[in-house]
Design a protein around this motif. Structure first.
Motif, PDB file in Angstrom:
ATOM      1  N   ASP A   1       0.869  -1.168   0.000  1.00 30.36           N
ATOM      2  CA  ASP A   1       0.000   0.000   0.000  1.00 30.36           C
ATOM      3  C   ASP A   1       0.912   1.226   0.000  1.00 30.36           C
ATOM      4  O   ASP A   1       2.107   1.092  -0.217  1.00 30.36           O
ATOM      5  N   GLU A   2       0.368   2.408   0.246  1.00 30.17           N
ATOM      6  CA  GLU A   2       1.180   3.623   0.191  1.00 30.17           C
ATOM      7  C   GLU A   2       2.231   3.692   1.294  1.00 30.17           C
ATOM      8  O   GLU A   2       3.187   4.440   1.189  1.00 30.17           O
ATOM      9  N   GLU A   3       2.073   2.908   2.349  1.00 29.27           N
ATOM     10  CA  GLU A   3       2.970   2.999   3.495  1.00 29.27           C
ATOM     11  C   GLU A   3       3.899   1.817   3.663  1.00 29.27           C
ATOM     12  O   GLU A   3       4.798   1.861   4.481  1.00 29.27           O
ATOM     13  N   SER A   4       3.697   0.722   2.921  1.00 29.39           N
ATOM     14  CA  SER A   4       4.512  -0.459   3.170  1.00 29.39           C
ATOM     15  C   SER A   4       4.865  -1.183   1.874  1.00 29.39           C
ATOM     16  O   SER A   4       4.169  -1.073   0.869  1.00 29.39           O
ATOM     17  N   SER A   5       5.976  -1.913   1.942  1.00 31.66           N
ATOM     18  CA  SER A   5       6.416  -2.682   0.782  1.00 31.66           C
ATOM     19  C   SER A   5       7.334  -3.808   1.239  1.00 31.66           C
ATOM     20  O   SER A   5       7.779  -3.852   2.382  1.00 31.66           O
ATOM     21  N   VAL A   6       7.617  -4.726   0.305  1.00 29.13           N
ATOM     22  CA  VAL A   6       8.543  -5.820   0.544  1.00 29.13           C
ATOM     23  C   VAL A   6       9.551  -5.802  -0.598  1.00 29.13           C
ATOM     24  O   VAL A   6       9.169  -5.842  -1.771  1.00 29.13           O
TER      25      VAL A   6
ATOM     26  N   LEU B   1      19.038 -15.407  -0.254  1.00 30.57           N
ATOM     27  CA  LEU B   1      17.738 -14.836  -0.588  1.00 30.57           C
ATOM     28  C   LEU B   1      17.371 -13.866   0.528  1.00 30.57           C
ATOM     29  O   LEU B   1      17.399 -14.229   1.706  1.00 30.57           O
ATOM     30  N   THR B   2      17.047 -12.626   0.158  1.00 32.84           N
ATOM     31  CA  THR B   2      16.820 -11.579   1.153  1.00 32.84           C
ATOM     32  C   THR B   2      15.438 -10.953   0.975  1.00 32.84           C
ATOM     33  O   THR B   2      15.027 -10.663  -0.142  1.00 32.84           O
ATOM     34  N   PHE B   3      14.759 -10.767   2.087  1.00 29.25           N
ATOM     35  CA  PHE B   3      13.493 -10.042   2.123  1.00 29.25           C
ATOM     36  C   PHE B   3      13.658  -8.868   3.074  1.00 29.25           C
ATOM     37  O   PHE B   3      14.182  -9.020   4.168  1.00 29.25           O
ATOM     38  N   ARG B   4      13.227  -7.680   2.640  1.00 30.25           N
ATOM     39  CA  ARG B   4      13.236  -6.515   3.525  1.00 30.25           C
ATOM     40  C   ARG B   4      11.802  -6.003   3.608  1.00 30.25           C
ATOM     41  O   ARG B   4      11.208  -5.602   2.610  1.00 30.25           O
ATOM     42  N   LEU B   5      11.247  -6.072   4.805  1.00 27.84           N
ATOM     43  CA  LEU B   5       9.880  -5.602   5.047  1.00 27.84           C
ATOM     44  C   LEU B   5       9.970  -4.149   5.508  1.00 27.84           C
ATOM     45  O   LEU B   5      10.635  -3.839   6.491  1.00 27.84           O
ATOM     46  N   ASN B   6       9.298  -3.279   4.786  1.00 30.10           N
ATOM     47  CA  ASN B   6       9.422  -1.849   5.024  1.00 30.10           C
ATOM     48  C   ASN B   6       8.046  -1.252   5.261  1.00 30.10           C
ATOM     49  O   ASN B   6       7.128  -1.456   4.469  1.00 30.10           O
ATOM     50  N   LYS B   7       7.927  -0.526   6.358  1.00 30.68           N
ATOM     51  CA  LYS B   7       6.686   0.207   6.637  1.00 30.68           C
ATOM     52  C   LYS B   7       7.079   1.577   7.162  1.00 30.68           C
ATOM     53  O   LYS B   7       7.962   1.699   8.010  1.00 30.68           O
ATOM     54  N   ASP B   8       6.430   2.611   6.650  1.00 27.55           N
ATOM     55  CA  ASP B   8       6.750   3.972   7.076  1.00 27.55           C
ATOM     56  C   ASP B   8       6.635   4.105   8.584  1.00 27.55           C
ATOM     57  O   ASP B   8       5.681   3.628   9.196  1.00 27.55           O
ATOM     58  N   GLY B   9       7.639   4.729   9.201  1.00 24.33           N
ATOM     59  CA  GLY B   9       7.626   4.987  10.629  1.00 24.33           C
ATOM     60  C   GLY B   9       8.033   3.807  11.493  1.00 24.33           C
ATOM     61  O   GLY B   9       8.026   3.901  12.713  1.00 24.33           O
ATOM     62  N   VAL B  10       8.383   2.671  10.872  1.00 25.75           N
ATOM     63  CA  VAL B  10       8.770   1.475  11.614  1.00 25.75           C
ATOM     64  C   VAL B  10      10.118   0.991  11.073  1.00 25.75           C
ATOM     65  O   VAL B  10      10.357   1.038   9.866  1.00 25.75           O
ATOM     66  N   GLU B  11      10.969   0.525  11.966  1.00 31.25           N
ATOM     67  CA  GLU B  11      12.269   0.019  11.532  1.00 31.25           C
ATOM     68  C   GLU B  11      12.090  -1.176  10.598  1.00 31.25           C
ATOM     69  O   GLU B  11      11.242  -2.041  10.822  1.00 31.25           O
ATOM     70  N   ASP B  12      12.883  -1.217   9.520  1.00 30.08           N
ATOM     71  CA  ASP B  12      12.797  -2.314   8.548  1.00 30.08           C
ATOM     72  C   ASP B  12      13.124  -3.648   9.210  1.00 30.08           C
ATOM     73  O   ASP B  12      13.916  -3.720  10.143  1.00 30.08           O
ATOM     74  N   ILE B  13      12.519  -4.700   8.696  1.00 29.01           N
ATOM     75  CA  ILE B  13      12.825  -6.070   9.121  1.00 29.01           C
ATOM     76  C   ILE B  13      13.517  -6.750   7.945  1.00 29.01           C
ATOM     77  O   ILE B  13      12.992  -6.761   6.827  1.00 29.01           O
ATOM     78  N   ASN B  14      14.720  -7.274   8.183  1.00 27.41           N
ATOM     79  CA  ASN B  14      15.483  -7.973   7.155  1.00 27.41           C
ATOM     80  C   ASN B  14      15.519  -9.461   7.472  1.00 27.41           C
ATOM     81  O   ASN B  14      15.832  -9.853   8.588  1.00 27.41           O
ATOM     82  N   ILE B  15      15.189 -10.275   6.463  1.00 29.92           N
ATOM     83  CA  ILE B  15      15.206 -11.725   6.612  1.00 29.92           C
ATOM     84  C   ILE B  15      16.125 -12.288   5.531  1.00 29.92           C
ATOM     85  O   ILE B  15      15.970 -11.961   4.347  1.00 29.92           O
ATOM     86  N   HIS B  16      17.090 -13.109   5.948  1.00 29.88           N
ATOM     87  CA  HIS B  16      18.054 -13.695   5.013  1.00 29.88           C
ATOM     88  C   HIS B  16      17.969 -15.221   5.089  1.00 29.88           C
ATOM     89  O   HIS B  16      17.952 -15.787   6.170  1.00 29.88           O
ATOM     90  N   PHE B  17      17.922 -15.852   3.920  1.00 31.68           N
ATOM     91  CA  PHE B  17      17.979 -17.306   3.823  1.00 31.68           C
ATOM     92  C   PHE B  17      19.214 -17.670   3.015  1.00 31.68           C
ATOM     93  O   PHE B  17      19.461 -17.079   1.960  1.00 31.68           O
ATOM     94  N   ILE B  18      19.991 -18.625   3.480  1.00 27.13           N
ATOM     95  CA  ILE B  18      21.113 -19.160   2.733  1.00 27.13           C
ATOM     96  C   ILE B  18      20.686 -20.530   2.210  1.00 27.13           C
ATOM     97  O   ILE B  18      20.348 -21.419   2.992  1.00 27.13           O
ATOM     98  N   LEU B  19      20.670 -20.675   0.880  1.00 22.01           N
ATOM     99  CA  LEU B  19      20.183 -21.893   0.255  1.00 22.01           C
ATOM    100  C   LEU B  19      21.294 -22.564  -0.547  1.00 22.01           C
ATOM    101  O   LEU B  19      22.116 -21.888  -1.157  1.00 22.01           O
ATOM    102  N   THR B  20      21.268 -23.892  -0.573  1.00 22.71           N
ATOM    103  CA  THR B  20      22.181 -24.636  -1.439  1.00 22.71           C
ATOM    104  C   THR B  20      21.592 -24.645  -2.851  1.00 22.71           C
ATOM    105  O   THR B  20      20.420 -24.297  -3.055  1.00 22.71           O
TER     106      THR B  20
END
Length: 66
Positions: free
Chosen positions: A7-12, A26-45
């Motif tokens: 939406d206008e305030e959040s993205s992945v 593989l990296t995911f960054r969860l972003n929401k305005d006014g909130v610290e980003d959450i970073n998730i990392h997966f290491i895959l074979t």
């Protein structure tokens, strides 16, 4: 990397890079305005990447919008 806007305030942000001959990060960054980003990392074979690709291909084909 690509961006999925929720939406206008959040993205992945999704990204991935080969960090070795048999290692993919593989990296995911969860972003929401006014909130610290959450970073998730997966290491895959390579085998796990192949399994993930096969699953995504089957899932996306089955649920393709026509």
């Amino acid at each position: 990397m690509f961006n999925l806007t929720c939406d206008e305030e959040s993205s992945v942000d999704v990204g991935g890079v080969w960090t070795g001959p048999d290692q993919f990060e593989l990296t995911f960054r969860l972003n929401k305005d006014g909130v610290e980003d959450i970073n998730i990392h997966f290491i895959l074979t390579r085998e796990e990447v192949d399994i993930l690709q096969d699953w995504l291909h089957r899932h996306l084909q089955r649920n393709r919008v026509q």
